[in-house]
Design an enzyme around this catalytic site. Sequence first.
Site, PDB file in Angstrom:
ATOM      1  N   LYS A  96      40.264  55.996  54.681  1.00 20.67           N
ATOM      2  CA  LYS A  96      39.364  56.651  53.728  1.00 20.67           C
ATOM      3  C   LYS A  96      39.405  58.156  53.942  1.00 20.67           C
ATOM      4  O   LYS A  96      39.188  58.634  55.058  1.00 20.67           O
ATOM      5  CB  LYS A  96      37.940  56.140  53.931  1.00 20.67           C
ATOM      6  CG  LYS A  96      36.877  56.891  53.132  1.00 20.67           C
ATOM      7  CD  LYS A  96      35.470  56.475  53.566  1.00 20.67           C
ATOM      8  CE  LYS A  96      34.412  57.378  52.950  1.00 20.67           C
ATOM      9  NZ  LYS A  96      33.063  57.073  53.471  1.00 20.67           N
ATOM     10  N   ASP A 101      31.628  64.666  51.144  1.00 21.06           N
ATOM     11  CA  ASP A 101      30.822  63.645  50.481  1.00 21.06           C
ATOM     12  C   ASP A 101      29.389  64.124  50.299  1.00 21.06           C
ATOM     13  O   ASP A 101      28.582  64.064  51.223  1.00 21.06           O
ATOM     14  CB  ASP A 101      30.844  62.343  51.290  1.00 21.06           C
ATOM     15  CG  ASP A 101      30.066  61.231  50.594  1.00 21.06           C
ATOM     16  OD1 ASP A 101      29.862  61.343  49.370  1.00 21.06           O
ATOM     17  OD2 ASP A 101      29.689  60.261  51.271  1.00 21.06           O
ATOM     18  N   LYS A 108      22.912  63.040  48.753  1.00 16.79           N
ATOM     19  CA  LYS A 108      22.436  62.869  50.112  1.00 16.79           C
ATOM     20  C   LYS A 108      21.333  63.882  50.425  1.00 16.79           C
ATOM     21  O   LYS A 108      21.258  64.933  49.786  1.00 16.79           O
ATOM     22  CB  LYS A 108      23.586  63.086  51.103  1.00 16.79           C
ATOM     23  CG  LYS A 108      24.664  62.030  51.113  1.00 16.79           C
ATOM     24  CD  LYS A 108      25.750  62.412  52.113  1.00 16.79           C
ATOM     25  CE  LYS A 108      26.844  61.356  52.169  1.00 16.79           C
ATOM     26  NZ  LYS A 108      26.373  60.118  52.819  1.00 16.79           N
ATOM     27  N   ASP A 119      34.040  63.082  56.484  1.00 19.61           N
ATOM     28  CA  ASP A 119      34.097  61.753  55.871  1.00 19.61           C
ATOM     29  C   ASP A 119      35.529  61.336  55.548  1.00 19.61           C
ATOM     30  O   ASP A 119      35.751  60.339  54.879  1.00 19.61           O
ATOM     31  CB  ASP A 119      33.232  61.726  54.606  1.00 19.61           C
ATOM     32  CG  ASP A 119      32.610  60.363  54.354  1.00 19.61           C
ATOM     33  OD1 ASP A 119      32.568  59.546  55.289  1.00 19.61           O
ATOM     34  OD2 ASP A 119      32.167  60.113  53.226  1.00 19.61           O
ATOM     35  N   ASP A 178      26.819  57.107  46.348  1.00 18.26           N
ATOM     36  CA  ASP A 178      27.055  57.403  47.760  1.00 18.26           C
ATOM     37  C   ASP A 178      27.668  56.214  48.487  1.00 18.26           C
ATOM     38  O   ASP A 178      27.906  56.275  49.688  1.00 18.26           O
ATOM     39  CB  ASP A 178      25.747  57.829  48.435  1.00 18.26           C
ATOM     40  CG  ASP A 178      25.982  58.504  49.778  1.00 18.26           C
ATOM     41  OD1 ASP A 178      27.099  59.028  49.977  1.00 18.26           O
ATOM     42  OD2 ASP A 178      25.074  58.500  50.623  1.00 18.26           O
ATOM     43  N   GLU A 180      30.676  55.338  48.023  1.00 18.15           N
ATOM     44  CA  GLU A 180      31.970  55.685  47.419  1.00 18.15           C
ATOM     45  C   GLU A 180      33.170  55.215  48.231  1.00 18.15           C
ATOM     46  O   GLU A 180      34.258  55.024  47.687  1.00 18.15           O
ATOM     47  CB  GLU A 180      32.047  57.204  47.206  1.00 18.15           C
ATOM     48  CG  GLU A 180      32.490  58.037  48.402  1.00 18.15           C
ATOM     49  CD  GLU A 180      31.603  57.941  49.623  1.00 18.15           C
ATOM     50  OE1 GLU A 180      32.118  58.096  50.741  1.00 18.15           O
ATOM     51  OE2 GLU A 180      30.377  57.717  49.473  1.00 18.15           O
ATOM     52  N   ARG A 182      34.000  52.412  49.716  1.00 20.10           N
ATOM     53  CA  ARG A 182      34.573  51.105  49.356  1.00 20.10           C
ATOM     54  C   ARG A 182      35.348  51.174  48.050  1.00 20.10           C
ATOM     55  O   ARG A 182      36.293  50.417  47.840  1.00 20.10           O
ATOM     56  CB  ARG A 182      33.465  50.059  49.300  1.00 20.10           C
ATOM     57  CG  ARG A 182      32.429  50.282  48.218  1.00 20.10           C
ATOM     58  CD  ARG A 182      31.081  49.667  48.566  1.00 20.10           C
ATOM     59  NE  ARG A 182      30.440  50.390  49.651  1.00 20.10           N
ATOM     60  CZ  ARG A 182      29.310  49.993  50.235  1.00 20.10           C
ATOM     61  NH1 ARG A 182      28.719  48.887  49.828  1.00 20.10           N
ATOM     62  NH2 ARG A 182      28.777  50.700  51.209  1.00 20.10           N
TER      63      ARG A 182
END
Length: 229
Positions: A96, A101, A108, A119, A178, A180, A182
Amino acid sequence: QAYAPSRAIVDGVNLARDLVNEPANVLGPAEFAQRAKALTKAGVKVQVLSEAALKRHGMRSLLAVGQGSERPSHVVVMKWNGAGPKGGAPIAIVGKGVTFDTGGISLKPAGGMEDMKGDMAGAACVVGLMLALAERKAKVYAVGVIGLVENMPSGIATRPGDVVTGMSGTTIEVLNTDAEGRMVLADCLWYAQEKFKPKAVVNLATLTGAVMVALGKEHAGLFSNNDEL
């Protein structure tokens, strides 16, 4: 007896650390892709897929995450075949790579958001691993696939309640932008599976902060459908 890691492993770890520590204004998806492309000097075959290519492949789950950013999304495919023509199916390592993010529309909290430049640590680990394999001339066929996006809120960002279709043909209702990671990994995992028919897949991701609630900061969460692996 103390363990002394090889130079190749040290180089791989240092590369991953450098990538994770870069600020997001320096390391966006395109810049990350270029850093990965530099692995060609070590003998790794590297292919960078542009947004146009991702659209042709139907990776609309991954693209939905990055569509709110001005920075285009990319997927990078890295191949190291030290096993030769008789090596058989590869091991696929998928990472990933959300270079920053914000959470998207599901924003967030501001406190600690600066850490979200990290991230993309899963993707950084994949790049570091591919460098280590190449430098030590490992007799293995390995394929690394990383999805590189920036998750930002904007007038064209994906909204909670939107429905998108991933590369597999599965429809996905976005309840929280959030969540995201997956969505990025769904397309990357399907691409690796369909393109390379690997004998095993290892997925590396900073997927959820909940794992730190469960395990703290000294242990990583590991999930597998194969105890032997």
